[in-house]
Each structure stands twice: as C-alpha cells, then as structure tokens.
Design an enzyme around this catalytic site. Structure first.
Site, PDB file in Angstrom:
ATOM      1  N   LYS A  75     -28.525  16.832  42.183  1.00  0.00           N
ATOM      2  CA  LYS A  75     -29.908  16.976  41.723  1.00  0.00           C
ATOM      3  C   LYS A  75     -30.111  16.318  40.370  1.00  0.00           C
ATOM      4  O   LYS A  75     -31.153  15.706  40.109  1.00  0.00           O
ATOM      5  CB  LYS A  75     -30.291  18.454  41.669  1.00  0.00           C
ATOM      6  CG  LYS A  75     -30.396  19.091  43.050  1.00  0.00           C
ATOM      7  CD  LYS A  75     -30.793  20.558  42.972  1.00  0.00           C
ATOM      8  CE  LYS A  75     -30.893  21.152  44.367  1.00  0.00           C
ATOM      9  NZ  LYS A  75     -31.295  22.573  44.335  1.00  0.00           N
ATOM     10  N   LYS A  82     -31.134  15.900  58.593  1.00  0.00           N
ATOM     11  CA  LYS A  82     -31.529  17.276  58.873  1.00  0.00           C
ATOM     12  C   LYS A  82     -32.997  17.475  58.514  1.00  0.00           C
ATOM     13  O   LYS A  82     -33.487  16.905  57.539  1.00  0.00           O
ATOM     14  CB  LYS A  82     -30.661  18.229  58.040  1.00  0.00           C
ATOM     15  CG  LYS A  82     -30.515  19.608  58.626  1.00  0.00           C
ATOM     16  CD  LYS A  82     -29.358  20.367  58.004  1.00  0.00           C
ATOM     17  CE  LYS A  82     -29.702  20.885  56.635  1.00  0.00           C
ATOM     18  NZ  LYS A  82     -28.731  21.871  56.131  1.00  0.00           N
ATOM     19  N   LYS A 137     -37.740  20.139  53.928  1.00  0.00           N
ATOM     20  CA  LYS A 137     -39.050  20.096  53.284  1.00  0.00           C
ATOM     21  C   LYS A 137     -39.167  18.922  52.318  1.00  0.00           C
ATOM     22  O   LYS A 137     -40.259  18.560  51.909  1.00  0.00           O
ATOM     23  CB  LYS A 137     -39.337  21.412  52.568  1.00  0.00           C
ATOM     24  CG  LYS A 137     -38.231  21.946  51.715  1.00  0.00           C
ATOM     25  CD  LYS A 137     -38.427  23.429  51.449  1.00  0.00           C
ATOM     26  CE  LYS A 137     -37.146  24.107  50.994  1.00  0.00           C
ATOM     27  NZ  LYS A 137     -37.236  25.550  51.017  1.00  0.00           N
TER      28      LYS A 137
END
Length: 357
Positions: A134, A217, A220
């Site tokens: 991240k 996958k 969102k």
C-alpha cells in the site's frame, strides 16, 4: 480446480479444551470501504459467517478504525458503516446468535493497540507485506503512521476477544501470525493473559473473479465497476454485467481455469449460488452457447440477491433501529473487551481507575 459450494473452517486440534457446552470463539470483519459489498465478499466471507454463527461463539465487526488509515470523507464513512452493517444482517448474520458491532464503539480496541504497539519491534512491523504494497502505491511520504501500525491494531482486534480462531484467507495469514507472536510475547513477559489464536484458513472456498478481468479476484478496487456484482445493485444492472462478462473465442462450456478463466468464473458463481456441482452444470449446458449460460446465471443471481438487497434497504430506511442493534452488539462486545483490557492494564502496571465514569 473444481468448484465447491462450501467453505469449511476446521478447529485446530491444538485449540484450548472447552468446558461442557462452551463453543470455540471466532472473530472476523470487513472494512466499510465501499457503498456495497460485492459477490466475492458475500461468497468468500458472509456465507461462511452465517454458517459459523451456529457452530461457534461468533463475533463479527465493522473495522471503521482501520478505514481511516487512508484519507476518507467523514459523512461517507458513516454511511458506508451503516450500509455494511445492513448487508451483514440482510445476508443472514443474526444479532441474536452472534455479536455484531462497530469497532470504534468499543474503545478497548484502540487502548489495547497502544499497549501492543509498545511491545512490537519497528523492524517486525516493517516486514508486514500489505503495508509495503500500500505504501508503494501511495508513496511512502503519503502513507500514514496509522497505515504502518494497522497490523498491530488488527492484533488488538483479535486478542481482545480471546478467540480460538480467526477465519482468514491465505493473504491474511501474516497478520494472524503477528497476533500470535504478540500474544506469546505478552504472556511471556507479564504472565498468562491471551489465548493464542489459530488462523482458520478457509478450505475449498470458491474464489470469485472480476467479470471483465477474470484473472483478477473480484475487488472493490477494480479498474471498472462493470467487473463487479454488487449486492445492492438493482437487478437490471446485475443482469447486464453478467451478460457482458468477458469469456473467450471458443464456444464450448467447460471448466478450465487456465484456458477459459471467464467461463470458469461464471460456472463457479453458478455452482456456488445454486448448490450444484460444476460437472452437472457443464453437462446441462452441453451443446449450448455462452449466451444461454449467461442469461440463466443472470436470473439465478438476481433472484438470489434481490431479497438481500430489499432487506438491507429496509434496515437502512430505519437508521435509528439499525444503530440500536449495533449499540446492543457493542455492549455485548465490551463485556468481553473490558475484562481483557483490565487484566492487561493491571499486568503492565497501570493504576486502577477509582473514579466515577
């Protein structure tokens, strides 16, 4: 791979022995980081939670403290927290069978996290791979200290409730291992305090992939919303996305994850929602076109999700009642959390609070 209609969670043989009538405790949660859960969340987590609440002492929560480790809009966060809670309940989480609450309404999470921060090494925290990923996307200068320490807050989330197991995917195993390390470290330094939890890695789980990029996958954070099947989308939108799903240039309907990822994904969804084995579905569509499968799957999914969407909308139409249910869950959670924190505070040497609250 062959698709499965179930996910199983096995209690490790090394788990603590229980008193007669006592259930193993499990804990899990999903961040309120979108306006709707998607089919991958539903099949990969929620369906499993509904099953677990009958077998275990189940604790489910909405980790809104984790949601602020990245920039967020306050009104949007409040809305998404309620929306996530409504979908938990609409999807079958029963507040009378389990404990359901919002993380920020149980202050012991943040309080225990500070104690755990103080027994976690900087290098140990630096090795958490999700932070690296991240931070690389955002840039290190933009990454918050909260993002860096969120695995320790996650350890606090877990250890606070003394669970025997934490149902997670393989990508979260490292965080459960950190929780185990911190539990053992605290127990060694201050005396037996925490149940050392096991990672309950979900077996035989049906992975749901993006409709437009069936090698990734369903997420969102997908590049295009067209790849998602959201629980709260209207049926027309859901049907359109399924009918527009990426497939391949062949015509044969068969399960082949490598050669035919798009069709294999649709077959997995069909199998999971219908409860039928993939092999039977393939046999039923022998000689038929992709369009037949998509039309039938669109009807199957919309029929399945419509009651969930309608129940979620009912709950959201009465936010006071939804908030009451969540407050009740927070009260139940605090009964466990406050006892754990009091024990921790006493053992590290904090003076007991003697005033009125």
């Amino acid at each position: 791979m062959t698709s499965s209609t179930t996910e199983t969670v096995a209690v490790p043989a090394t788990s603590t022995k229980l008193a007669a009538g006592q259930k193993h405790r499990v804990l899990s949660g999903m961040q309120p980081s979108a306006d709707s859960l998607h089919l991958g969340n539903y099949i990969g987590a929620l369906v499993n939670w509904v099953r677990m609440q009958d077998e275990y002492d189940a604790i489910f929560f909405i980790p809104d403290l984790h949601a602020i480790t990245v920039p967020q809009d306050p009104a949007e966060l409040a809305h998404r927290t309620r929306v996530t809670a409504a979908q938990y309940i609409a999807g079958g989480v029963d507040v009378d069978k389990c404990t359901l609450f919002v993380q920020s309404q149980v202050p012991e999470h943040a309080q225990l996290a500070w104690v755990l921060n103080c027994i976690t090494g900087f290098g140990e925290a630096s090795r958490m791979t999700q932070f690296k990923d991240k931070a690389q996307k955002q840039g290190t200068d933009q990454a918050s200290v909260g993002l860096f320490t969120y695995p320790i807050l996650q350890a606090a989330d877990i250890l606070l409730y003394q669970p025997h197991g934490v149902p997670v995917g393989e990508d979260q195993r490292q965080h459960v291992e950190l929780s185990r390390d911190l539990a053992n470290r605290f127990n060694s330094r201050f005396g037996e305090t925490f149940q050392v939890p096991e990672a309950f890695i979900q077996k035989e789980s049906a992975k749901i992939y993006d409709l437009q990029n069936p090698t990734a996958k369903m997420s969102k954070s997908a590049e295009s919303p067209a790849g998602l099947i959201n629980l709260l989308d209207d049926p027309k939108t859901t049907a359109k996305r399924i009918k527009s799903a990426v497939t391949d240039t062949e015509t044969e309907i068969r399960f082949d994850r490598e050669a035919k990822p798009g069709i294999s994904n649709l077959l997995t969804i069909y199998s999971t929602i219908s409860g039928q084995p993939v092999e039977k579905i393939v046999a039923d569509y022998q000689g038929k076109m992709y369009g037949h499968l998509k039309v039938d799957l669109a009807e199957l999914v919309t029929n399945h999700l419509t009651p969930i969407r309608e129940r979620a909308q009912e709950l959201l139409a009465d936010p006071a009642e939804l908030d009451r249910l969540l407050a009740h869950g927070a009260d139940k959670a605090r009964e466990i959390a406050s006892a754990t924190l009091a024990d921790v505070y006493a053992k590290v040497g904090f003076l007991p609070y003697g005033g009125a609250r």
